[in-house]
Enzyme design. Sequence first.
Site, short mmCIF file in Angstrom:
data_model
loop_
_atom_site.label_atom_id
_atom_site.label_comp_id
_atom_site.label_asym_id
_atom_site.label_seq_id
_atom_site.Cartn_x
_atom_site.Cartn_y
_atom_site.Cartn_z
N SER A 109 -17.71 6.00 1.78
CA SER A 109 -18.54 4.52 1.69
C SER A 109 -18.52 4.49 3.33
O SER A 109 -17.78 4.93 4.19
CB SER A 109 -17.44 3.66 1.30
OG SER A 109 -17.87 2.54 1.75
N TYR A 132 -24.32 1.38 4.37
CA TYR A 132 -24.64 -0.19 4.21
C TYR A 132 -25.83 -0.53 5.33
O TYR A 132 -25.35 -0.08 6.32
CB TYR A 132 -23.42 -0.92 4.08
CG TYR A 132 -22.89 -0.98 2.76
CD1 TYR A 132 -23.61 -1.51 1.64
CD2 TYR A 132 -21.39 -0.89 2.67
CE1 TYR A 132 -22.89 -1.68 0.52
CE2 TYR A 132 -20.73 -1.06 1.51
CZ TYR A 132 -21.67 -1.36 0.29
OH TYR A 132 -21.01 -1.46 -0.88
N THR A 158 -27.14 1.70 -0.14
CA THR A 158 -26.75 1.10 -1.15
C THR A 158 -27.87 -0.35 -1.39
O THR A 158 -27.96 -0.83 -0.24
CB THR A 158 -25.47 0.47 -1.32
OG1 THR A 158 -24.70 1.74 -1.52
CG2 THR A 158 -25.04 -0.43 -2.32
N LYS A 255 -29.05 3.88 -3.99
CA LYS A 255 -27.91 3.39 -4.82
C LYS A 255 -27.87 2.09 -5.44
O LYS A 255 -27.69 1.28 -4.66
CB LYS A 255 -26.61 3.76 -4.36
CG LYS A 255 -25.36 3.42 -5.16
CD LYS A 255 -24.05 3.99 -4.39
CE LYS A 255 -22.77 3.79 -4.87
NZ LYS A 255 -22.66 2.40 -5.15
N HIS A 279 -23.38 -1.16 -9.35
CA HIS A 279 -22.35 -1.26 -8.64
C HIS A 279 -21.00 -1.79 -9.49
O HIS A 279 -19.88 -2.48 -9.00
CB HIS A 279 -22.37 -2.41 -7.56
CG HIS A 279 -21.78 -2.18 -6.08
ND1 HIS A 279 -22.62 -1.85 -5.35
CD2 HIS A 279 -20.60 -2.48 -5.84
CE1 HIS A 279 -21.95 -1.80 -4.26
NE2 HIS A 279 -20.57 -2.07 -4.59
C1 LIG Z 1 -13.05 -0.57 -5.65
C2 LIG Z 1 -14.64 -0.18 -5.53
C3 LIG Z 1 -15.05 0.04 -4.37
C4 LIG Z 1 -16.41 0.19 -4.07
N1 LIG Z 1 -16.90 0.28 -2.97
C5 LIG Z 1 -18.30 0.68 -2.77
C6 LIG Z 1 -18.78 0.89 -1.62
O1 LIG Z 1 -18.10 0.65 -0.41
N2 LIG Z 1 -20.07 1.26 -1.50
C7 LIG Z 1 -20.85 1.45 -2.71
O2 LIG Z 1 -22.24 1.51 -2.54
N3 LIG Z 1 -20.29 1.13 -3.84
C8 LIG Z 1 -19.12 0.94 -4.00
N4 LIG Z 1 -18.45 0.66 -5.40
C9 LIG Z 1 -19.17 0.92 -6.36
C10 LIG Z 1 -19.25 2.45 -6.76
O3 LIG Z 1 -19.77 3.45 -5.82
C11 LIG Z 1 -19.84 2.64 -8.34
O4 LIG Z 1 -21.15 2.22 -8.07
C12 LIG Z 1 -19.11 1.86 -9.47
O5 LIG Z 1 -17.55 2.12 -9.26
C13 LIG Z 1 -19.50 2.70 -10.62
O6 LIG Z 1 -18.83 1.78 -11.61
P1 LIG Z 1 -17.34 2.35 -12.31
O7 LIG Z 1 -16.51 2.01 -11.64
O8 LIG Z 1 -17.40 1.97 -13.56
O9 LIG Z 1 -17.72 4.03 -12.49
C14 LIG Z 1 -17.16 0.53 -5.35
C15 LIG Z 1 -16.45 0.47 -6.78
C16 LIG Z 1 -15.28 0.09 -6.86
C17 LIG Z 1 -14.39 -0.03 -8.17
#
Ligand SMILES: Cc1cc2nc3c(=O)[nH]c(=O)nc-3n(C[C@H](O)[C@H](O)[C@H](O)COP(=O)(O)O)c2cc1C
Length: 382
Positions: A109, A132, A158, A255, A279
């Site tokens: 990330s 981002y 994203t 994304k 997300h």
């Molecule tokens: C704790 C956490 C932090 C996340 N941080 C980011 C991030 O910094 N950038 C991003 O594009 N998606 C982020 N996501 C989304 C994940 O990339 C992903 O889309 C999501 O976790 C998918 O769903 P799932 O947790 O049910 O597998 C985050 C998700 C979680 C749970």
Amino acid sequence: MRLTDCHNYQDFRKLAKKRLPSPIFHYIDGAADDERTYNRNTAAFDDVDLVPNVLAGVENVDLSTTIFGKKIDMPLFCAPTALQRLFHHDGERAVARAAEKYGTMFGVSSLGTVSVEEINEITNTPTMFQFYFHKDRGLNDNLLERAKAAKFDVLALTVDTITGGNRERDLRTGFTIPPKLTPASMLSFVTHPMWGINYLTKPKFRLPHLEDYVSAGTNVNTSIGSYFSNMLDQSMNWNDAENLCAQWDGHFALKGVMSVEDAKRAVDIGCTGIMVSNHGGRQLDGGRAPFDQLAEIVDAVGDKIDVICEGGIQRGTHVLKALSLGAKACSGGRLYLYALAAAGQAGVELALGQYRAELERDMKLMGCTSVDQLTPSNLRFR
Ligand SMILES: Cc1cc2nc3c(=O)[nH]c(=O)nc-3n(C[C@H](O)[C@H](O)[C@H](O)COP(=O)(O)O)c2cc1C
């Protein structure tokens, strides 16, 4: 409860809950508003049943797939997630090494806690850098140049975080980056002394991709919602995405695409893939689940770019259902984050190993020896 008691997603979740102070656990575990979309992301898979074929000679199963021009050994990879140092003191190092062990892709990330340079040094596994789009153009250029110099294979912009989602669990627990003690969270930090000792004695919490440009999140406590709302550029549009894609000049994904119209535009601006994702339900509650929307998107663009299905995956069969509808691979966040929180690299290795074993077993039970044999004819909607 120990690592050896963890046999599936829910077991890792339970152990993570035990290991983490509650603001940190709920940051991972929570989602937006009433968490309807979050729950639907997983429930969507139950509206479809797999129809196996038998007597197919399945002693050798090949789980590999090619995404963004890279072959990965299994059709499931680690989505980029923020702040991993808070979940385990090894943070992204642990996840990168575990992903490498299973020959799969690993996403870092923009809010990662280990630098892209260090990730490049410690792993040869295919890597994705999650971008981002900040108001500060100098920061944007720097992120892109660093990811390129560190030889990241894919840039994923994203597009579903144009403002912070309303994560009410974080409001209740007072979750900020870096974490701060509040009267409400004090007890939880005190009752998880091992986390506190590791937080204070192991390498310091940093946001190495941002720290030279912003103080929020490194020296100044901020909520994740206000970081998105204040630091990211809400004027971001298709021209910006197209320019970024050209500037990156390599495999590029959006994304957080959910509509057919946007998927087609992603092709037009030169993307080589999209991540169909909401997300993890953390942004627009009431939004459709990726698996529910997958068939429409694959019909429109599946022959032109790689379609990744992401969100709610807790089982190998969820992956097989998405692949049957035409996804090239799946990715997930919580499916490895609970494991990271539970036991660092050993936890993520165990989780990925279980997914791999589950995928192989389920492929055999489906009568398939390679992932391209999975087609919509393997599925019946209820
Ligand atoms: C704790 C956490 C932090 C996340 N941080 C980011 C991030 O910094 N950038 C991003 O594009 N998606 C982020 N996501 C989304 C994940 O990339 C992903 O889309 C999501 O976790 C998918 O769903 P799932 O947790 O049910 O597998 C985050 C998700 C979680 C749970």
